[in-house]
Write an enzyme that holds these catalytic residues in place. Structure first.
Site, PDB file in Angstrom:
ATOM      1  N   LYS A  78       0.737  -1.209  -0.095  1.00 42.50           N
ATOM      2  CA  LYS A  78       0.105   0.090  -0.029  1.00 42.50           C
ATOM      3  C   LYS A  78       0.859   1.221  -0.014  1.00 42.50           C
ATOM      4  O   LYS A  78       0.745   2.055  -0.851  1.00 42.50           O
ATOM      5  CB  LYS A  78      -0.850   0.247   1.237  1.00 42.50           C
ATOM      6  CG  LYS A  78      -2.062  -1.259   1.201  1.00 42.50           C
ATOM      7  CD  LYS A  78      -2.806  -1.125   2.387  1.00 42.50           C
ATOM      8  CE  LYS A  78      -2.022  -1.331   3.744  1.00 42.50           C
ATOM      9  NZ  LYS A  78      -1.598  -2.721   3.814  1.00 42.50           N
ATOM     10  N   THR A  79       1.854   1.253   0.819  1.00 41.71           N
ATOM     11  CA  THR A  79       2.712   2.539   1.084  1.00 41.71           C
ATOM     12  C   THR A  79       3.550   2.430  -0.338  1.00 41.71           C
ATOM     13  O   THR A  79       3.757   3.630  -0.849  1.00 41.71           O
ATOM     14  CB  THR A  79       3.546   2.438   2.152  1.00 41.71           C
ATOM     15  OG1 THR A  79       2.575   2.170   3.257  1.00 41.71           O
ATOM     16  CG2 THR A  79       4.449   3.487   2.440  1.00 41.71           C
ATOM     17  N   ASP A 123      -1.816   7.286   5.944  1.00 40.87           N
ATOM     18  CA  ASP A 123      -1.702   5.775   6.335  1.00 40.87           C
ATOM     19  C   ASP A 123      -2.765   5.414   7.504  1.00 40.87           C
ATOM     20  O   ASP A 123      -3.091   6.459   8.122  1.00 40.87           O
ATOM     21  CB  ASP A 123      -0.353   5.656   6.703  1.00 40.87           C
ATOM     22  CG  ASP A 123      -0.043   3.862   6.547  1.00 40.87           C
ATOM     23  OD1 ASP A 123      -1.059   3.249   6.204  1.00 40.87           O
ATOM     24  OD2 ASP A 123       1.073   3.577   7.282  1.00 40.87           O
ATOM     25  N   THR A 172      -5.598  -1.171   6.899  1.00 43.65           N
ATOM     26  CA  THR A 172      -5.905  -2.787   6.901  1.00 43.65           C
ATOM     27  C   THR A 172      -7.448  -3.208   7.246  1.00 43.65           C
ATOM     28  O   THR A 172      -7.691  -4.317   7.303  1.00 43.65           O
ATOM     29  CB  THR A 172      -4.878  -3.230   8.140  1.00 43.65           C
ATOM     30  OG1 THR A 172      -5.252  -2.373   9.194  1.00 43.65           O
ATOM     31  CG2 THR A 172      -3.390  -3.045   7.633  1.00 43.65           C
ATOM     32  N   ARG A 231       6.802  -8.007   2.414  1.00 44.98           N
ATOM     33  CA  ARG A 231       7.517  -7.445   3.632  1.00 44.98           C
ATOM     34  C   ARG A 231       8.248  -8.461   4.332  1.00 44.98           C
ATOM     35  O   ARG A 231       9.563  -8.515   4.922  1.00 44.98           O
ATOM     36  CB  ARG A 231       6.630  -6.597   4.689  1.00 44.98           C
ATOM     37  CG  ARG A 231       7.596  -6.181   5.731  1.00 44.98           C
ATOM     38  CD  ARG A 231       6.974  -5.458   6.737  1.00 44.98           C
ATOM     39  NE  ARG A 231       6.700  -4.153   6.339  1.00 44.98           N
ATOM     40  CZ  ARG A 231       5.494  -3.365   6.321  1.00 44.98           C
ATOM     41  NH1 ARG A 231       4.353  -4.024   6.383  1.00 44.98           N
ATOM     42  NH2 ARG A 231       5.538  -2.276   5.637  1.00 44.98           N
TER      43      ARG A 231
HETATM   44  P1  ADP Z   1       2.280  -1.803   3.397  1.00 46.89           P
HETATM   45  O1  ADP Z   1       1.853  -0.431   3.199  1.00 46.89           O
HETATM   46  O2  ADP Z   1       0.821  -2.415   2.592  1.00 46.89           O
HETATM   47  O3  ADP Z   1       2.052  -2.293   4.716  1.00 46.89           O
HETATM   48  P2  ADP Z   1       4.695  -1.485   1.994  1.00 46.89           P
HETATM   49  O4  ADP Z   1       4.137  -1.008   0.866  1.00 46.89           O
HETATM   50  O5  ADP Z   1       5.396  -0.811   2.950  1.00 46.89           O
HETATM   51  O6  ADP Z   1       3.363  -2.274   2.624  1.00 46.89           O
HETATM   52  O7  ADP Z   1       5.452  -2.825   1.716  1.00 46.89           O
HETATM   53  C1  ADP Z   1       6.429  -3.365   2.427  1.00 46.89           C
HETATM   54  C2  ADP Z   1       7.948  -3.856   1.740  1.00 46.89           C
HETATM   55  O8  ADP Z   1       7.505  -4.954   0.747  1.00 46.89           O
HETATM   56  C3  ADP Z   1       8.454  -2.696   0.963  1.00 46.89           C
HETATM   57  O9  ADP Z   1       9.242  -1.804   1.391  1.00 46.89           O
HETATM   58  C4  ADP Z   1       8.743  -3.239  -0.497  1.00 46.89           C
HETATM   59  O10 ADP Z   1      10.274  -3.565  -0.274  1.00 46.89           O
HETATM   60  C5  ADP Z   1       8.163  -4.553  -0.584  1.00 46.89           C
HETATM   61  N1  ADP Z   1       7.087  -4.589  -1.537  1.00 46.89           N
HETATM   62  C6  ADP Z   1       5.698  -4.415  -1.306  1.00 46.89           C
HETATM   63  N2  ADP Z   1       5.151  -4.550  -2.698  1.00 46.89           N
HETATM   64  C7  ADP Z   1       5.813  -4.822  -3.399  1.00 46.89           C
HETATM   65  C8  ADP Z   1       5.729  -5.322  -4.863  1.00 46.89           C
HETATM   66  N3  ADP Z   1       4.633  -5.202  -5.307  1.00 46.89           N
HETATM   67  N4  ADP Z   1       6.869  -5.475  -5.592  1.00 46.89           N
HETATM   68  C9  ADP Z   1       8.051  -5.473  -4.744  1.00 46.89           C
HETATM   69  N5  ADP Z   1       8.337  -5.274  -3.624  1.00 46.89           N
HETATM   70  C10 ADP Z   1       7.116  -4.845  -2.917  1.00 46.89           C
END
Ligand code: ADP
Length: 353
Positions: A78-79, A123, A172, A231
């Site tokens: 998402k981030t 977020d 989430t 992650r």
């Molecule tokens: P969320 O915001 O959903 O908790 P993040 O966007 O922070 O998740 O993702 C966590 C980590 O996972 C990121 O730092 C990145 O390294 C990896 N990641 C997430 N999505 C992808 C993707 N589609 N392709 C490659 N790496 C990804």
């Protein structure tokens, strides 16, 4: 007042919020692994294609992108989407967290600082208090806010025009969002778990970024143990790298990955000690359920949010546990995973034994 500085899209990555759940990661390494452009993101193809069309259309028409809501379990991107989209649009990005926006005055500086066409990423948007949420409605719809100046009899309301901008909300728990807030997002996207081929691709790319020697068997092993979550894959990869550095001359083979993951207590399905404790509690303490999530959380001495947001989604998806109207229940597969038999399947006692 807690707020973060206005960022240009290029500066955004160093400020990306690192959450407690990624605490074991070295922050700058996590940033190094986060894709910087939408096209570098692996998987989530349907979501990617829809967002790509929206982003390209906004660019071609030189209009602000419609508001976007991203939901799904932690660590799925998402981030990453929220930081890549402003880069694709070549606009600035501000980052806020729902939990830190306690009152409308906390949100106001973000709204007034928002440049034309820029992105405000919020977020944990489900944690916005009602008053902040309502304050945001006219900002999202008409790019205006009503602010009250002065107090008591001298108080007056001023209608302030904002520059058109885009909110990207991440949650989430989309179920906790009020319908009026949800409806104000033009595009709502759900991020799902990644399959093993996608995780292998992420692991191979990140091994290169970490200058790590990793063979295909190791990539397969780590992917299979990553709970469908990039992650987690990154965390496991870094652990395997440390293990290989100290125990295997830096060479991460399948066996090395296996030994490293075993040392973490990660089993063949990728479950860790916490996951197994959750399943075991339902089995032993609550006789397989159904049991309310609150009771399980209290027994495990864990926050309910941690359980529902971080532990349960993958276990539900792996069909080790199911949600019923009366609570969580262990499935036959769940019993099997713990090396036990579901009630009713126990072998009958032998005569005379
Ligand atoms: P969320 O915001 O959903 O908790 P993040 O966007 O922070 O998740 O993702 C966590 C980590 O996972 C990121 O730092 C990145 O390294 C990896 N990641 C997430 N999505 C992808 C993707 N589609 N392709 C490659 N790496 C990804």
């Amino acid at each position: 007042m807690s707020r973060e500085p206005l960022l240009s899209a290029d500066d955004a990555a160093p400020y990306a919020p690192e959450r407690v759940r990624s605490a074991p990661l070295a922050a700058d390494e996590d940033l190094a692994l986060r894709p910087q452009r939408m096209e570098d993101m692996v998987g989530q193809r349907a979501v990617y294609e829809r967002l790509r069309i929206a982003v390209d259309a906004a660019r071609i028409r030189s209009e602000p992108l419609g508001h976007i809501l991203l939901d799904g379990p932690p660590g799925l991107g998402k981030t990453t989407f929220a930081t890549c989209i402003p880069r694709a649009l070549d606009v600035s990005l501000q980052i806020a967290s729902g939990a830190a926006l306690a009152a409308p005055k906390d949100l106001l500086p973000y709204l007034t600082n928002a440049e034309e066409g820029s992105v405000l990423f919020i977020d944990e948007i489900h944690r916005l208090p009602k008053a902040v949420e309502e304050f945001m409605y006219p900002a999202m719809e008409d790019f205006r806010v009503d602010i009250t100046l002065g107090e008591g009899v001298n108080a007056r309301t001023v209608n302030l025009a904002l520059r058109p901008f885009t909110i990207i909300g991440a949650t989430t728990r989309s179920g906790l969002l009020s319908a009026p807030l949800r409806d104000r997002f033009q595009q709502r996207e759900h991020l799902d778990f990644y399959d093993e081929a996608e995780l292998q691709e992420i692991i191979r790319r990140n091994a290169r970024k970490l200058r790590m020697t990793l063979d295909q068997g190791a990539a397969e092993r780590i992917a299979a143990c990553s709970r469908g979550t990039p992650r987690v894959a990154n965390n496991r990869l870094r652990w395997v790298r440390d293990y290989a550095t100290t125990k295997a001359n830096g060479l991460a083979s399948r066996d090395v990955a296996e030994a490293a993951l075993g040392m973490l207590g990660v089993d063949a399905a990728g479950l860790d000690g916490q996951d197994r404790k959750y399943l075991e509690t339902i089995m032993r303490v609550f006789h397989g359920g159904p049991v309310g999530v609150e009771a399980v959380a209290h027994t495990l001495n864990m926050a309910i949010d941690t359980l529902t947001d971080e532990v349960e989604p993958f276990l539900l998806r792996a069909e080790l546990v199911v949600r019923t109207p009366r609570g969580r229940r262990l499935t036959a597969k769940g019993y099997q995973h713990l090396g036990a038999l579901p009630p009713g399947d126990e072998p009958l006692p032998l005569f005379g034994s």
